[in-house]
Design a protein around this motif. Structure first.
Motif, PDB file in Angstrom:
ATOM      1  N   ARG A 148     -18.587  -1.396  51.557  1.00 58.03           N
ATOM      2  CA  ARG A 148     -18.711  -2.723  52.019  1.00 58.03           C
ATOM      3  C   ARG A 148     -17.326  -2.936  52.819  1.00 58.03           C
ATOM      4  NH1 ARG A 148     -22.010  -2.121  47.895  1.00 58.03           N
ATOM      5  NH2 ARG A 148     -23.791  -3.306  47.826  1.00 58.03           N
ATOM      6  N   SER A 149     -16.100  -2.596  52.263  1.00 59.72           N
ATOM      7  CA  SER A 149     -15.000  -2.911  53.040  1.00 59.72           C
ATOM      8  C   SER A 149     -14.936  -2.356  54.278  1.00 59.72           C
ATOM      9  CB  SER A 149     -13.782  -2.373  51.922  1.00 59.72           C
ATOM     10  OG  SER A 149     -13.850  -1.005  52.188  1.00 59.72           O
ATOM     11  N   ILE A 150     -15.586  -1.351  54.730  1.00 58.48           N
ATOM     12  CA  ILE A 150     -15.389  -0.698  55.791  1.00 58.48           C
ATOM     13  C   ILE A 150     -15.936  -1.595  57.078  1.00 58.48           C
ATOM     14  CG2 ILE A 150     -17.949   0.529  56.062  1.00 58.48           C
ATOM     15  CD1 ILE A 150     -16.541   3.025  57.320  1.00 58.48           C
ATOM     16  N   TYR A 151     -16.772  -2.477  56.792  1.00 55.30           N
ATOM     17  CA  TYR A 151     -17.213  -3.387  57.874  1.00 55.30           C
ATOM     18  C   TYR A 151     -16.748  -4.885  57.579  1.00 55.30           C
ATOM     19  CZ  TYR A 151     -20.340  -5.392  54.158  1.00 55.30           C
ATOM     20  OH  TYR A 151     -20.985  -5.704  52.800  1.00 55.30           O
ATOM     21  N   HIS A 152     -15.392  -4.715  57.025  1.00 55.42           N
ATOM     22  CA  HIS A 152     -14.599  -5.853  57.078  1.00 55.42           C
ATOM     23  C   HIS A 152     -13.534  -5.700  57.966  1.00 55.42           C
ATOM     24  CE1 HIS A 152     -15.425  -6.567  52.443  1.00 55.42           C
ATOM     25  NE2 HIS A 152     -16.433  -7.029  53.253  1.00 55.42           N
ATOM     26  N   ILE A 153     -13.579  -6.737  59.063  1.00 54.73           N
ATOM     27  CA  ILE A 153     -12.616  -6.643  60.164  1.00 54.73           C
ATOM     28  C   ILE A 153     -11.214  -6.500  59.893  1.00 54.73           C
ATOM     29  CG2 ILE A 153     -12.388  -9.099  60.390  1.00 54.73           C
ATOM     30  CD1 ILE A 153     -12.611  -8.398  63.534  1.00 54.73           C
ATOM     31  N   ARG A 154     -10.305  -5.739  60.695  1.00 55.86           N
ATOM     32  CA  ARG A 154      -9.086  -5.651  60.305  1.00 55.86           C
ATOM     33  C   ARG A 154      -8.084  -6.461  61.292  1.00 55.86           C
ATOM     34  NH1 ARG A 154      -9.700  -1.287  56.384  1.00 55.86           N
ATOM     35  NH2 ARG A 154     -11.687  -2.328  55.468  1.00 55.86           N
ATOM     36  N   GLU A 155      -6.888  -6.551  60.755  1.00 56.34           N
ATOM     37  CA  GLU A 155      -6.027  -7.146  61.547  1.00 56.34           C
ATOM     38  C   GLU A 155      -5.677  -6.371  62.986  1.00 56.34           C
ATOM     39  OE1 GLU A 155      -1.158  -9.082  61.287  1.00 56.34           O
ATOM     40  OE2 GLU A 155      -2.163  -7.966  59.723  1.00 56.34           O
ATOM     41  N   TYR A 156      -5.662  -5.036  62.625  1.00 54.66           N
ATOM     42  CA  TYR A 156      -5.393  -4.126  63.671  1.00 54.66           C
ATOM     43  C   TYR A 156      -6.366  -4.432  64.878  1.00 54.66           C
ATOM     44  CZ  TYR A 156      -5.372   0.409  66.143  1.00 54.66           C
ATOM     45  OH  TYR A 156      -5.444   1.337  67.052  1.00 54.66           O
ATOM     46  N   CYS A 157      -7.731  -4.778  64.588  1.00 55.19           N
ATOM     47  CA  CYS A 157      -8.726  -4.878  65.830  1.00 55.19           C
ATOM     48  C   CYS A 157      -8.260  -6.248  66.356  1.00 55.19           C
ATOM     49  CB  CYS A 157      -9.967  -4.761  65.139  1.00 55.19           C
ATOM     50  SG  CYS A 157     -10.510  -3.284  64.768  1.00 55.19           S
ATOM     51  N   VAL A 158      -7.806  -7.412  65.465  1.00 53.70           N
ATOM     52  CA  VAL A 158      -7.797  -8.599  66.082  1.00 53.70           C
ATOM     53  C   VAL A 158      -6.317  -8.708  67.005  1.00 53.70           C
ATOM     54  CG1 VAL A 158      -7.145 -11.077  65.557  1.00 53.70           C
ATOM     55  CG2 VAL A 158      -8.997  -9.615  64.203  1.00 53.70           C
ATOM     56  N   ARG A 159      -5.515  -7.876  66.508  1.00 51.42           N
ATOM     57  CA  ARG A 159      -4.158  -8.103  67.287  1.00 51.42           C
ATOM     58  C   ARG A 159      -4.466  -7.366  68.580  1.00 51.42           C
ATOM     59  NH1 ARG A 159       1.069  -8.624  65.229  1.00 51.42           N
ATOM     60  NH2 ARG A 159       1.124  -9.671  63.088  1.00 51.42           N
ATOM     61  N   ARG A 160      -5.255  -6.249  68.554  1.00 49.96           N
ATOM     62  CA  ARG A 160      -5.662  -5.621  69.991  1.00 49.96           C
ATOM     63  C   ARG A 160      -6.239  -6.646  70.769  1.00 49.96           C
ATOM     64  NH1 ARG A 160      -8.455  -0.323  69.431  1.00 49.96           N
ATOM     65  NH2 ARG A 160      -9.701  -1.476  67.725  1.00 49.96           N
ATOM     66  N   LEU A 161      -7.410  -7.346  70.390  1.00 47.07           N
ATOM     67  CA  LEU A 161      -8.120  -8.197  70.996  1.00 47.07           C
ATOM     68  C   LEU A 161      -7.006  -9.464  71.589  1.00 47.07           C
ATOM     69  CD1 LEU A 161     -11.337  -8.199  69.015  1.00 47.07           C
ATOM     70  CD2 LEU A 161     -11.267  -7.552  71.317  1.00 47.07           C
ATOM     71  N   SER A 162      -6.389  -9.659  70.944  1.00 45.08           N
ATOM     72  CA  SER A 162      -5.537 -10.884  71.409  1.00 45.08           C
ATOM     73  C   SER A 162      -4.636 -10.742  72.490  1.00 45.08           C
ATOM     74  CB  SER A 162      -4.596 -11.404  70.119  1.00 45.08           C
ATOM     75  OG  SER A 162      -3.449 -10.301  69.943  1.00 45.08           O
ATOM     76  N   LEU A 163      -4.460  -9.518  72.740  1.00 45.01           N
ATOM     77  CA  LEU A 163      -3.509  -9.034  73.760  1.00 45.01           C
ATOM     78  C   LEU A 163      -4.421  -8.946  75.227  1.00 45.01           C
ATOM     79  CD1 LEU A 163      -1.230  -6.262  72.271  1.00 45.01           C
ATOM     80  CD2 LEU A 163      -0.771  -8.547  72.786  1.00 45.01           C
ATOM     81  N   LEU A 164      -5.633  -9.231  75.134  1.00 39.65           N
ATOM     82  CA  LEU A 164      -6.557  -9.293  76.686  1.00 39.65           C
ATOM     83  C   LEU A 164      -6.154 -10.689  77.267  1.00 39.65           C
ATOM     84  CD1 LEU A 164      -9.959  -8.102  75.140  1.00 39.65           C
ATOM     85  CD2 LEU A 164      -8.535  -7.119  76.953  1.00 39.65           C
ATOM     86  N   SER A 165      -6.095 -10.426  78.668  1.00 39.97           N
ATOM     87  CA  SER A 165      -6.251 -11.628  79.206  1.00 39.97           C
ATOM     88  C   SER A 165      -7.984 -12.040  79.119  1.00 39.97           C
ATOM     89  CB  SER A 165      -6.026 -11.322  80.816  1.00 39.97           C
ATOM     90  OG  SER A 165      -6.509 -10.291  81.413  1.00 39.97           O
TER      91      SER A 165
END
Length: 478
Positions: A148-165
């Motif tokens: 179950r935890s493997i499909y919980h979104i991580r801060e690592y992914c959100v931080r990377r997406l936040s750097l997109l224009s």
């Protein structure tokens, strides 16, 4: 460009493609691309079912394996993200993105691509606060907790997406927190009464996605997960924070500016409406405060220096009006008869699509972000600390130069077509799979050649499923 959007697929690919063909026949125009917002269920055989967090009665192969083996063909390019009911072992193989089957592409745990020049980004999984700050520690065979935890979104992914224009389109399985207040909330609660407590407690949706909504400000945001159709519109304020995001005094994303829904009908028992002022005729009306008399000024009067402070300066001119930037939000239902699970949207684009040969390419900026953050990808419980935002953006800028010089050099249109790097390759037999006890066991671990090719293109370490080291050759006996 015609984009089809689906909510939760739940393995019902036949019904999905049949609905698209029905719409194409009705409208007399082909759909260019299909976007699926999670719970895709890319189950290749019975062993994959042992890696999917659902009750046993829902462990059904459905139809994906037929598209995986080539028995059936997706007639339209299909881009998917992951939800909370997936064969997580297969999606981990393609953590950075890759072909799940011919013409069906997974955006990865987080990712951004370009289709005919339109930037499409996506975030897989759902939010759970206790797992959000952790590293990606899960390993096969999964236990009930890690499954179950493997499909919980991580801060690592959100931080990377936040750097997109700003991408044009954003996909997520979860809804952004608070988005329900930007649409017909009363209608939503009539359909889904059990949402009321979560709405009251601000517990509906994902807080990190709320931050991304105001940071990225995409034109469209599509979601699923809650199994209902819901649309909203968010007007973003003027750019005040990083990357144009409005922020409050604490540095957090500002709440959405609600755009009134002219079709919403207010209901009497809606406790979310502000209380109306008393209209009891027995109560006297509040007396209006007397206004001070207007002050006239004699232009011939001589004003003494010690009186100048009493004269109010003229007000500054109002700032020029800047129309707010809008995000149109649409969530759709799950794929069942008589449910609103799929819609086709026309999105204008400057690119001229080539019939039968669309441009499906990696996004250069995302490639730079992946390179910049790959050293921070933690495979342990503890996540490696992240750099300050300014430092992270500077690193991404340097990596973008590297990508332009080492990946895009000589490429037509300064983009790399996905199929020039990644080609679909099966890693597990498709179909019913092993029999006997093996049928109820999780499959073995695989090195996916698509992930290997992606990492080699970027010159980064393959932390996902690196090939095993070559075994030392045995010396011949004396």
């Amino acid at each position: 460009m015609k984009i089809a959007v689906e909510g939760c697929c739940h393995g019902e690919l036949d019904a999905t493609y049949e609905e698209i063909k029905r719409i194409e026949q009705r409208d007399g125009a082909p759909v260019d691309v299909l976007l699926i917002c999670g719970d895709f269920q890319a189950v290749r055989n019975a062993q994959d079912l042992q890696c999917m967090a659902v009750p046993d009665k829902y462990k059904d192969l459905r139809q994906f394996y037929q598209y995986y083996t080539g028995e059936k063909q997706a007639h339209v390019l299909t881009l998917v993200i992951g939800g909370n009911h997936e064969a997580s072992n297969y999606m981990w193989e393609l953590y950075h993105g890759g072909w799940l089957a011919p013409n069906i592409y997974f955006l990865g745990h987080a990712g951004c691509v370009q289709f005919n020049g339109v930037r499409i980004a996506g975030a897989s999984g759902i939010y759970k606060s206790h797992d959000f700050p952790l590293g990606s520690f899960e390993r096969m065979p999964y236990n009930p907790k890690s499954m179950r935890s493997i499909y919980h979104i991580r801060e690592y992914c959100v931080r990377r997406l936040s750097l997109l224009s700003t991408p044009r389109i954003m996909l997520s399985h979860d809804w952004p927190q608070g988005i329900e207040h930007a649409g017909d909330l009363a209608g939503l609660l009539r359909r889904k009464q059990h949402f009321r407590a979560d709405v009251q407690n601000s517990a509906l949706g994902s807080p990190p996605l709320r931050g991304l909504l105001h940071q990225l400000q995409p034109e469209w945001w599509f979601s699923a997960h809650l199994h209902t159709r819901f649309e909203a519109a968010v007007a973003h304020g003027p750019a005040e924070g990083a990357a144009g995001a409005s922020v409050d005094a604490g540095g957090q994303p500002a709440p959405p500016v609600i755009v009134a829904n002219p079709d919403e009908i207010a209901i009497d028992d809606d406790e979310f409406d502000a209380p109306a002022p008393s209209e009891d005729p027995a109560q006297p009306a509040a007396a209006a405060e007397p206004r001070p008399p207007p002050v006239s000024r004699n232009d011939d009067e001589i004003v003494l220096s010690d009186e100048e402070d009493d004269v109010a300066p003229p007000p500054p001119p109002p700032p020029p009006y800047v129309p707010p930037k809008m995000t149109k939000f649409l969530a759709l239902d799950k794929c069942l008869p008589r449910r609103k699970f799929l819609e086709v949207i026309d999105i204008p684009t400057d690119a001229t699509p080539t019939p039968g040969n669309p441009t499906f390419a990696f996004d250069p900026e995302w490639l730079a972000i992946v390179r910049a953050f790959n050293p921070l990808l933690s495979l342990e419980m503890k996540q490696t600390p992240f750099p300050p935002e300014a430092e992270a953006r500077a690193t991404v800028a340097r990596e973008l130069t590297w990508v332009q010089e080492n990946v895009l050099a000589g490429c037509e249109g300064q983009v790399v077509n996905v199929k020039d790097v990644q080609q679909f390759a099966p890693t597990l037999p498709g179909g019913d799979g092993p029999q006997g006890r093996e049928r109820f066991q999780q499959p073995p671990w695989f090195t996916n050649p698509q992930t290997v090719a992606f990492c080699e293109m970027l010159g980064i370490e393959n932390k996902i499923n690196a090939p095993p080291p070559p075994t030392a050759a045995k010396s011949p006996p004396p």
